[in-house]
Motif scaffolding. Structure first.
Motif: not given
Length: 379
Positions: A140-146
């Motif tokens: 949950g730090h920056r971007g990206g897909i869970p």
């Protein structure tokens, strides 16, 4: 107390201790190899082809970069396996394509449908098959897909239906920089690897090859205990370390291989201040230690030999000068720092401080002549 060093370069200048630099590299590479994985070093800290010689064994060794200026410079130096680990902007695709036409294996990163559609459109219109990584959100730090998101297989389909290939997944445990104990870093490393394994296994079960699972942050790289199925580990500041890494517990003061050499230019005796010719243009404005267990102001003050001087703190930086405050804990007076004498400053954040310099002065324990390593500038 600390005499002028007329044979040294004009100040301020950035100094790299090559012996420490090489020991730091060996430490991480040996650790990751023992866990059955490989290092894809992030070259963004020093952004220097000279520095990269000690990180990349040959032209095909995998590397991580943060700007296309780096990609172009490293490609010109002969390196040909580069992961551009910043989310791709559509207007940058032509520069990526030009590097690919030169024989460089360029990998790009995305985490949104808009990016994936832009990549597919450009690839189809120009006959380019891109190598793509999808970023996975592991904390949950920056971007990206869970890793469990339904958007993940949809992005994979857009990429491959558009004629490009899904080469891998990338995770970055950015929250590890907020850790305060070894156990917290180990937990962050476990979560980072766990998230990318879940995402990778999901995609492979759906028929996507997705051969590379890439994780990495300097703290988790040094504390991961299980790299099963992890193809590669990315880290960058491990080569030089800095005070933020020291406070997290990843390194010791004596492991920090980067410093700024500065000259004393004046005093305010009433306030117990020593003025130096290194301001934020030399040290950066990074105050990364401000919320950590020990706040070093704008850097740790050391003797010209690199020995820490307790009770001193750089409390202020202007553009071209800084102020060293002699606190009540200091065993020195301003007279111990005559005008013309020199000090070394260990940085809070090596990447930010290195970015303020066009080249670095590099020395080692052998006493051989210093080297100059130019920095790759721009974006």
């Amino acid at each position: 107390m600390f005499a002028e060093c007329p044979e040294a370069p004009d100040t301020p200048f950035l100094l790299i201790d090559k012996s420490k630099y090489l020991r730091n590299i060996e430490r991480l590479y040996s650790r990751v190899a023992a866990l059955g994985s490989n290092v894809r070093p992030h070259l963004k800290t020093l952004r220097s082809t000279d520095a990269a010689r000690y990180l990349l064994r040959d032209a095909r060794s995998p590397a991580t970069i943060s700007t296309l200026a780096e990609a172009e410079a490293f490609a010109a130096a002969g390196y040909s396996n580069l992961l551009y680990a910043v989310g791709i902007a559509p207007h940058k695709l032509p520069r990526v394509a030009r590097l690919m036409q030169q024989g460089v294996e360029m990998h790009i990163l995305l985490d949104s449908e808009q990016q994936a559609l832009a990549v597919a459109e450009y690839g189809q219109q120009n006959g380019v098959a891109f190598s793509v990584f999808i970023e996975i959100d592991c904390d949950g730090h920056r971007g990206g897909i869970p890793p469990h998101s339904e958007a993940l297989p949809e992005l994979a389909r857009i990429i491959e239906d558009g004629g490009s290939r899904l080469t891998g997944l990338l995770a970055h445990a950015g929250e590890s920089y907020q850790c305060r104990t070894d156990d917290e870093i180990r937990a962050a490393a476990k979560a980072e690897c766990g998230a990318i394994r879940i995402a990778g296994y999901r995609l492979r079960a759906l028929g996507f090859a997705c051969p590379i699972l890439s994780v990495g942050a300097t703290p988790t790289a040094h504390f991961a205990e299980d790299l099963t199925d992890i193809t590669e580990v990315r880290a960058g500041v491990f080569t030089t370390f800095d005070l933020v890494m020291k406070n997290i517990g990843v390194c010791r003061i004596e492991d920090i291989a980067i410093s700024v050499v500065s000259t004393v230019i004046g005093h305010n005796r009433d306030k117990g201040w020593v003025f130096i010719d290194a301001g934020w243009m030399a040290l950066s404005r990074d105050r990364g230690t401000a919320n950590q267990s020990q706040d070093y102001g704008y850097g740790m003050v050391c003797s010209p030999n690199g020995d820490p001087l307790e009770g001193l703190i750089i409390n202020t930086t202007n553009q071209e000068h800084g102020i060293i405050e002699l606190t009540q804990q200091a065993s020195f007076t301003v007279d111990d720092f005559p005008v013309g004498s020199r000090v070394r400053i260990l940085p809070n954040h090596a990447c930010a401080t290195a970015a303020m310099h066009q080249h670095y002065h590099v020395v080692d324990e052998s006493g051989s002549a210093p080297e100059i390593w130019p920095r790759i500038m721009g974006w």
